[in-house]
Motif scaffolding. Structure first.
Motif, PDB file in Angstrom:
ATOM      1  N   UNK A 381      -3.825  20.375  -5.410  1.00 41.54           N
ATOM      2  CA  UNK A 381      -4.016  21.511  -4.525  1.00 41.54           C
ATOM      3  C   UNK A 381      -3.822  22.842  -5.234  1.00 41.54           C
ATOM      4  N   UNK A 382      -3.038  22.858  -6.297  1.00 45.40           N
ATOM      5  CA  UNK A 382      -2.753  24.105  -7.009  1.00 45.40           C
ATOM      6  C   UNK A 382      -3.611  24.274  -8.255  1.00 45.40           C
ATOM      7  N   UNK A 410      -1.717  34.689  -8.781  1.00 47.56           N
ATOM      8  CA  UNK A 410      -1.244  35.502  -7.662  1.00 47.56           C
ATOM      9  C   UNK A 410      -1.457  34.819  -6.322  1.00 47.56           C
ATOM     10  N   UNK A 411      -2.448  33.928  -6.235  1.00 48.20           N
ATOM     11  CA  UNK A 411      -2.726  33.221  -4.987  1.00 48.20           C
ATOM     12  C   UNK A 411      -2.112  31.829  -4.962  1.00 48.20           C
ATOM     13  N   UNK A 412      -1.227  31.536  -5.916  1.00 53.21           N
ATOM     14  CA  UNK A 412      -0.479  30.287  -5.875  1.00 53.21           C
ATOM     15  C   UNK A 412      -1.082  29.122  -6.623  1.00 53.21           C
ATOM     16  N   UNK A 413      -2.098  29.358  -7.440  1.00 50.29           N
ATOM     17  CA  UNK A 413      -2.703  28.273  -8.223  1.00 50.29           C
ATOM     18  C   UNK A 413      -2.073  28.282  -9.612  1.00 50.29           C
ATOM     19  N   UNK A 414      -1.117  27.393  -9.789  1.00 50.73           N
ATOM     20  CA  UNK A 414      -0.311  27.389 -11.008  1.00 50.73           C
ATOM     21  C   UNK A 414      -0.921  26.556 -12.122  1.00 50.73           C
ATOM     22  N   UNK A 415      -1.874  25.704 -11.800  1.00 50.33           N
ATOM     23  CA  UNK A 415      -2.523  24.870 -12.822  1.00 50.33           C
ATOM     24  C   UNK A 415      -3.957  25.332 -13.015  1.00 50.33           C
ATOM     25  N   UNK A 432       4.742  30.893 -15.015  1.00 53.73           N
ATOM     26  CA  UNK A 432       4.545  29.899 -13.973  1.00 53.73           C
ATOM     27  C   UNK A 432       3.217  29.189 -13.992  1.00 53.73           C
ATOM     28  N   UNK A 433       2.335  29.540 -14.915  1.00 51.74           N
ATOM     29  CA  UNK A 433       1.018  28.916 -14.985  1.00 51.74           C
ATOM     30  C   UNK A 433       1.001  27.829 -16.058  1.00 51.74           C
ATOM     31  N   UNK A 434       0.445  26.698 -15.709  1.00 52.25           N
ATOM     32  CA  UNK A 434       0.279  25.601 -16.636  1.00 52.25           C
ATOM     33  C   UNK A 434      -1.212  25.421 -16.893  1.00 52.25           C
ATOM     34  N   UNK A 435      -1.642  25.815 -18.070  1.00 59.35           N
ATOM     35  CA  UNK A 435      -3.060  25.830 -18.400  1.00 59.35           C
ATOM     36  C   UNK A 435      -3.422  24.652 -19.291  1.00 59.35           C
TER      37      UNK A 435
END
Length: 450
Positions: A381-382, A410-415, A432-435
């Motif tokens: 979902x993220x 910023x909209x909660x999509x961390x992946x 907080x982002x996992x790319x």
């Protein structure tokens, strides 16, 4: 003796002394219309000469743009209406062109004189629409007139700061005998209005109809004559409309604004990405978030895909919001890269919200949505994705990496799934982002469909 009439192609402007089924200039069928021949200009004297001026002596008008009262419209225009700039607003019938122009003129008329010339509605109809939209501006002057000479005569009398004409297809000049809406009338009417706007430093708003092919009616040269071309898009019964800049001499092209049609007119949607993802289903296979860039703005959109067994052995490919040929091409690439069979299955693709996008960065999320629908496995979902996909199944970089990643975070999509080359160009890490960098569709499938 010269002919008193000629046949003019309404697509390219070519002339013929007699009617032809097919235009010899552009090849269009049934496009020649009889018009009165223009009088011979005769011998002209030498025009008054003008002198060149050094660039250093010319000062651009700083801070003189006029705000339209709608921040999103100002963004598309590049900061507002430029002095002497001519803006052409096109769109389908009933999409809201007149509403948008009347709202803009109503806001501008709060502090200055504005002239609105209409050839399609009576003054009472315009007043009724203005009352419904809450436009109350005593300095907004209405004129029901189709003659360009009449409009310019009234503009000379009022000296308005802004001129609006609805529509350019109903305007006509007395020097031509052809009917309003013909190629020569549209071209000459626009030229007269553009000249007046440039001489007075007066912004001009022109409303233009579009043809069934989605192009502004009249000569293609009309779009080259004006300074900006804006298209208002959206289905008649949808509340969300898209204002898109196809051309802008004073700002970024392909800029996009999301507007909501309400009882009081078109209202700016301040966060388009959040609005487009408001009712997103969770835990459903065949849906993924793609990160596009329209002009200077990153935009998150939901791409949905559905596969089903073909009923008669002939598979269909249907798309809403994305180019159908691109969908067909990527489905073939996906078959080869992931060793799956889509030839016996129908494929349906949709961009939620009714907007149309053509950016290559949506190739990767489209492929992931189709793969998710085929395997029946929902994606996280993220998760958000972007990247261009080549015929060999490689994932290519698309640029504007930092803007895309920041908007998604910023909209909660961390992946995120993104091209490896874009990750190398990412200047700063987003907390907080996992790319996950990938170089091919196969690598993306290994991460998401182990």
């Amino acid at each position: 003796m010269k002919p008193v009439s000629v046949f003019v192609c309404q697509s390219c402007g070519s002339q013929s002394p007699k009617w032809l089924g097919r235009c010899p200039g552009c090849g269009e069928w049934n496009s020649l219309v009889e018009e009165a021949a223009a009088p011979s200009p005769g011998r002209r004297g030498r025009a008054a000469s003008s002198r060149a001026v050094s660039l250093a002596d010319v000062r651009p008008p700083e801070g003189s743009r006029l705000a339209t009262g709608n921040a999103e419209v100002d963004r598309v225009l590049g900061g507002g209406l430029f002095p002497g700039g001519v803006v052409l607003v096109g769109g389908d019938p009933g999409v809201g062109k007149t509403t948008l122009v009347l709202q803009i003129l109503g806001h501008l008329a709060l502090e200055r004189d504005v002239l609105y010339a209409t050839g399609e509605e009576s003054l009472e109809q315009v007043a009724s629409r203005a009352s419904r939209l809450g436009v109350r501006a005593p300095r907004l002057h209405l004129l029901a007139e189709t003659s360009v000479e009449g409009v310019l005569e009234e503009a000379d009398r009022l000296a308005p700061a802004v001129l609006g004409v609805d529509s350019i297809q109903t305007a006509a000049t007395a020097g031509l005998a052809s009917a309003p809406g013909s190629l020569s009338q549209v071209r000459d009417s626009a030229a007269r209005l553009i000249e007046a706007g440039k001489q007075r430093g007066m912004p001009v708003l022109l409303v233009g109809h579009i043809t069934k092919e989605g192009l502004i009616a009249g000569p293609k040269a009309l779009e080259h004559m004006v300074d900006a071309v804006l298209y208002l898009e959206g289905e008649r019964y949808r509340h969300l409309k898209v204002l898109r800049a196809q051309k802008n001499r004073f700002g970024a092209t392909s800029e996009l604004a999301l507007l909501e049609m309400t009882a009081s007119g078109l209202v700016a949607v301040e966060n388009p990405s959040a609005a487009l993802l408001a009712d997103r289903p969770l835990g459903v296979a065949g849906t993924v978030i793609g990160v596009a860039v329209q002009g200077t703005r990153p935009l998150l959109v939901e791409i949905q895909a559905l596969t089903s067994a073909s009923a008669f052995g002939l598979s269909k490919r249907m798309s809403a919001g994305l180019d159908r040929n691109r969908v067909q091409l990527l489905s073939a690439v996906l078959e080869r890269a992931l060793h799956i069979t889509l030839g016996d299955r129908d494929l349906f693709v949709n961009v939620v919200g009714g907007i149309e996008l053509e950016e290559p960065a949506l190739d990767l999320p489209l492929c992931l949505a189709v793969a998710s629908a085929f395997f029946g496995k929902p994606l996280p979902q993220d998760l958000a994705a972007f990247g261009e996909v080549g015929l060999a199944g490689e994932v290519r970089g698309v640029g504007s990496v930092s803007e895309r990643v920041r908007e998604a975070s910023a909209l909660g999509f961390s992946r995120g799934i993104l091209p490896a080359s874009d990750l190398e160009r990412l200047k700063e890490k987003v907390p907080g982002s996992k790319l996950h960098p990938v170089r091919s569709l196969a690598e993306a499938a290994e991460i998401l469909f182990p």
